[in-house]
Design an enzyme around this catalytic site. Sequence first.
Site, PDB file in Angstrom:
ATOM      1  CD  GLN A 137      -1.196   2.266   2.324  1.00 39.69           C
ATOM      2  OE1 GLN A 137      -0.395   1.925   3.198  1.00 39.69           O
ATOM      3  NE2 GLN A 137      -1.562   3.518   2.161  1.00 39.69           N
ATOM      4  CG  LEU A 138       3.157   3.122  -2.411  1.00 38.22           C
ATOM      5  CD1 LEU A 138       3.640   3.556  -3.798  1.00 38.22           C
ATOM      6  CD2 LEU A 138       4.174   3.512  -1.340  1.00 38.22           C
ATOM      7  CE  LYS A 235      -7.633   0.583   2.791  1.00 38.04           C
ATOM      8  NZ  LYS A 235      -7.729   1.717   3.701  1.00 38.04           N
ATOM      9  CG  HIS A 259      -9.200   5.199   6.161  1.00 38.70           C
ATOM     10  ND1 HIS A 259      -8.361   5.381   5.079  1.00 38.70           N
ATOM     11  CD2 HIS A 259      -8.372   5.064   7.226  1.00 38.70           C
ATOM     12  CE1 HIS A 259      -7.098   5.375   5.489  1.00 38.70           C
ATOM     13  NE2 HIS A 259      -7.076   5.176   6.788  1.00 38.70           N
ATOM     14  NE  ARG A 294     -15.221  -4.246  14.110  1.00 35.46           N
ATOM     15  CZ  ARG A 294     -14.781  -3.487  13.089  1.00 35.46           C
ATOM     16  NH1 ARG A 294     -14.538  -4.042  11.910  1.00 35.46           N
ATOM     17  NH2 ARG A 294     -14.576  -2.199  13.245  1.00 35.46           N
ATOM     18  N   GLY A 313      -9.765  -4.890   8.762  1.00 29.36           N
ATOM     19  CA  GLY A 313      -8.859  -3.920   9.350  1.00 29.36           C
ATOM     20  C   GLY A 313      -8.712  -4.162  10.839  1.00 29.36           C
ATOM     21  NE  ARG A 314     -11.574   0.760  14.202  1.00 31.89           N
ATOM     22  CZ  ARG A 314     -12.153   1.392  13.178  1.00 31.89           C
ATOM     23  NH1 ARG A 314     -12.756   0.704  12.219  1.00 31.89           N
ATOM     24  NH2 ARG A 314     -12.133   2.703  13.108  1.00 31.89           N
TER      25      ARG A 314
HETATM   26  C1  LIG Z   1      -4.886   1.492  13.452  1.00 34.33           C
HETATM   27  C2  LIG Z   1      -5.255   1.638  12.021  1.00 34.33           C
HETATM   28  C3  LIG Z   1      -4.303   2.095  11.121  1.00 34.33           C
HETATM   29  C4  LIG Z   1      -4.619   2.227   9.776  1.00 34.33           C
HETATM   30  N1  LIG Z   1      -3.662   2.632   8.894  1.00 34.33           N
HETATM   31  C5  LIG Z   1      -3.947   2.669   7.573  1.00 34.33           C
HETATM   32  C6  LIG Z   1      -2.937   2.986   6.625  1.00 34.33           C
HETATM   33  O1  LIG Z   1      -1.784   3.227   6.982  1.00 34.33           O
HETATM   34  N2  LIG Z   1      -3.288   2.988   5.311  1.00 34.33           N
HETATM   35  C7  LIG Z   1      -4.555   2.679   4.884  1.00 34.33           C
HETATM   36  O2  LIG Z   1      -4.819   2.663   3.684  1.00 34.33           O
HETATM   37  N3  LIG Z   1      -5.526   2.370   5.782  1.00 34.33           N
HETATM   38  C8  LIG Z   1      -5.237   2.356   7.091  1.00 34.33           C
HETATM   39  N4  LIG Z   1      -6.228   2.027   7.985  1.00 34.33           N
HETATM   40  C9  LIG Z   1      -7.581   1.706   7.478  1.00 34.33           C
HETATM   41  C10 LIG Z   1      -7.701   0.200   7.207  1.00 34.33           C
HETATM   42  O3  LIG Z   1      -6.833  -0.198   6.188  1.00 34.33           O
HETATM   43  C11 LIG Z   1      -9.124  -0.188   6.815  1.00 34.33           C
HETATM   44  O4  LIG Z   1      -9.549   0.554   5.705  1.00 34.33           O
HETATM   45  C12 LIG Z   1     -10.121  -0.035   7.953  1.00 34.33           C
HETATM   46  O5  LIG Z   1      -9.543  -0.424   9.183  1.00 34.33           O
HETATM   47  C13 LIG Z   1     -11.355  -0.879   7.646  1.00 34.33           C
HETATM   48  O6  LIG Z   1     -12.330  -0.759   8.611  1.00 34.33           O
HETATM   49  P1  LIG Z   1     -12.509  -1.823   9.813  1.00 34.33           P
HETATM   50  O7  LIG Z   1     -11.413  -1.541  10.770  1.00 34.33           O
HETATM   51  O8  LIG Z   1     -13.849  -1.497  10.346  1.00 34.33           O
HETATM   52  O9  LIG Z   1     -12.393  -3.204   9.227  1.00 34.33           O
HETATM   53  C14 LIG Z   1      -5.932   1.907   9.340  1.00 34.33           C
HETATM   54  C15 LIG Z   1      -6.881   1.462  10.241  1.00 34.33           C
HETATM   55  C16 LIG Z   1      -6.565   1.321  11.565  1.00 34.33           C
HETATM   56  C17 LIG Z   1      -7.610   0.812  12.517  1.00 34.33           C
HETATM   57  C1  LIG Z   2      -0.692   5.089  10.823  1.00 32.48           C
HETATM   58  C2  LIG Z   2      -0.725   6.165   9.826  1.00 32.48           C
HETATM   59  C3  LIG Z   2      -1.898   5.988   8.916  1.00 32.48           C
HETATM   60  C4  LIG Z   2      -3.104   6.508   9.585  1.00 32.48           C
HETATM   61  C5  LIG Z   2      -4.344   5.877   9.100  1.00 32.48           C
HETATM   62  O1  LIG Z   2      -4.541   5.636   7.927  1.00 32.48           O
HETATM   63  C6  LIG Z   2      -5.333   5.537  10.093  1.00 32.48           C
HETATM   64  O2  LIG Z   2      -5.036   5.661  11.288  1.00 32.48           O
HETATM   65  O3  LIG Z   2      -6.443   5.159   9.725  1.00 32.48           O
END
Ligand SMILES: Cc1cc2nc3c(=O)[nH]c(=O)nc-3n(C[C@H](O)[C@H](O)[C@H](O)COP(=O)(O)O)c2cc1C
Ligand SMILES: CCCCC(=O)C(=O)O
Length: 369
Positions: A137-138, A235, A259, A294, A313-314
């Site tokens: 990812q970028l 994304k 996100h 979830r 993600g989470r």
């Molecule tokens: C702690 C944390 C850090 C994240 N960092 C990034 C990131 O660096 N780049 C990105 O594209 N998405 C980031 N995300 C978003 C996740 O990739 C994802 O889109 C999101 O967590 C999806 O929702 P969910 O947590 O409900 O599954 C982050 C999410 C969390 C919780």
């Molecule tokens: C950790 C840096 C990226 C932040 C982000 O994308 C998020 O926290 O959702």
Amino acid sequence: MVAFKSVSTPEMSTLSQIRLTALSRLAPEVADFLEGGAGDEGTLTANRAAFSRWGFRQRVMSGLDVPDLSTSLLGTDLAMPVLTSPFGADGLFHPDGQKAVARAALAAGIALVVPEAGTHSLEDVVQAAPKAARIAQLHPMGPEQNFLRMLRRIEDAGCQAICLTVDCPTGGWRERVLRNAFDLDARFVGGNYPDDGQTRLIEVFGQLFERSAVVWSWERLASLMAHTHLPWIAKGIMTADDALAAEAAGAAAVYVSNHGGRQLDGVPAALDALVEVARAVDGRLPVLFDSGVRRGADVVKALALGADVVVIGRLAAYGLTAGGQAGVERVLSLLHDEIRTVLTLLGHGGVRDLGPGALVRLDGTDTPM
Ligand SMILES: Cc1cc2nc3c(=O)[nH]c(=O)nc-3n(C[C@H](O)[C@H](O)[C@H](O)COP(=O)(O)O)c2cc1C
Ligand SMILES: CCCCC(=O)C(=O)O
């Protein structure tokens, strides 16, 4: 006595228990960073609520074999239609961070998406599990020279595709983070940018934190992506118009996501946007989906509404926090087994033939799909 198989420790017995275990182990400000969303967290809440508006149209006595969960994405085989999302600052949750996620993804036969803002470098994550299928990812931001250098690194690291996070021209307005005065230590997000004089972290990610965003355009992105042969995924797509713009810019896949409610509060639930986006791309490109997943039943609902692959993600971060590699493996195996159970009970033979006919609205509306 007939025992339910794979009963692990009580701490990791179910996905919701893994979440509780994870949250109990994190410092309150880190738990808030992980759990929180932007603004009033309306979108964060909506992401979950959207799943409960859909139910299953159960069919019985199908005569079908055990459901087939296997699929593929952009030429990469997956044991189930699930990826782990690119979550940065991963060292906050476990010292091994995405290295542990990569090992777990390999064990589960799926791919991970390695975040640019990770604790460990892309090369170190690859080294931890060289055979794992991986997408890098970028963020389309920062100096172009750096972006081009990262494209080379991603190719050299043998990644299968690139995921471009287009919904993050600056950080969301996250009030839990503000309330806690939570500062992300550079250590946790700078794995790809050691202080070697080549690229300064602040030049790459400054606009995430400093709200001085220069927002890239699709044209600029398309001209830079001409420098790589790898397919790329957009994304953070929430509308049909943006899905078509991503396609026109050369995206090989669109990734519906808000996100996890962490960016623009007030946008609809990602599950509701999925229907619009899937209809717009109409099978020409694969559709990825995240935000609010979830449990396994959520994965099945998203697949039925048009996703080809569902991203966690989470949920992955909870597993990582609760048990490192073993915790992420446990999350993936619980998801796998729940998806298989739901498909069997639903009367479906696999993940590829799911469509909206597998679902019913539970809220009394008759929304056309
Ligand atoms: C702690 C944390 C850090 C994240 N960092 C990034 C990131 O660096 N780049 C990105 O594209 N998405 C980031 N995300 C978003 C996740 O990739 C994802 O889109 C999101 O967590 C999806 O929702 P969910 O947590 O409900 O599954 C982050 C999410 C969390 C919780
Ligand atoms: C950790 C840096 C990226 C932040 C982000 O994308 C998020 O926290 O959702």
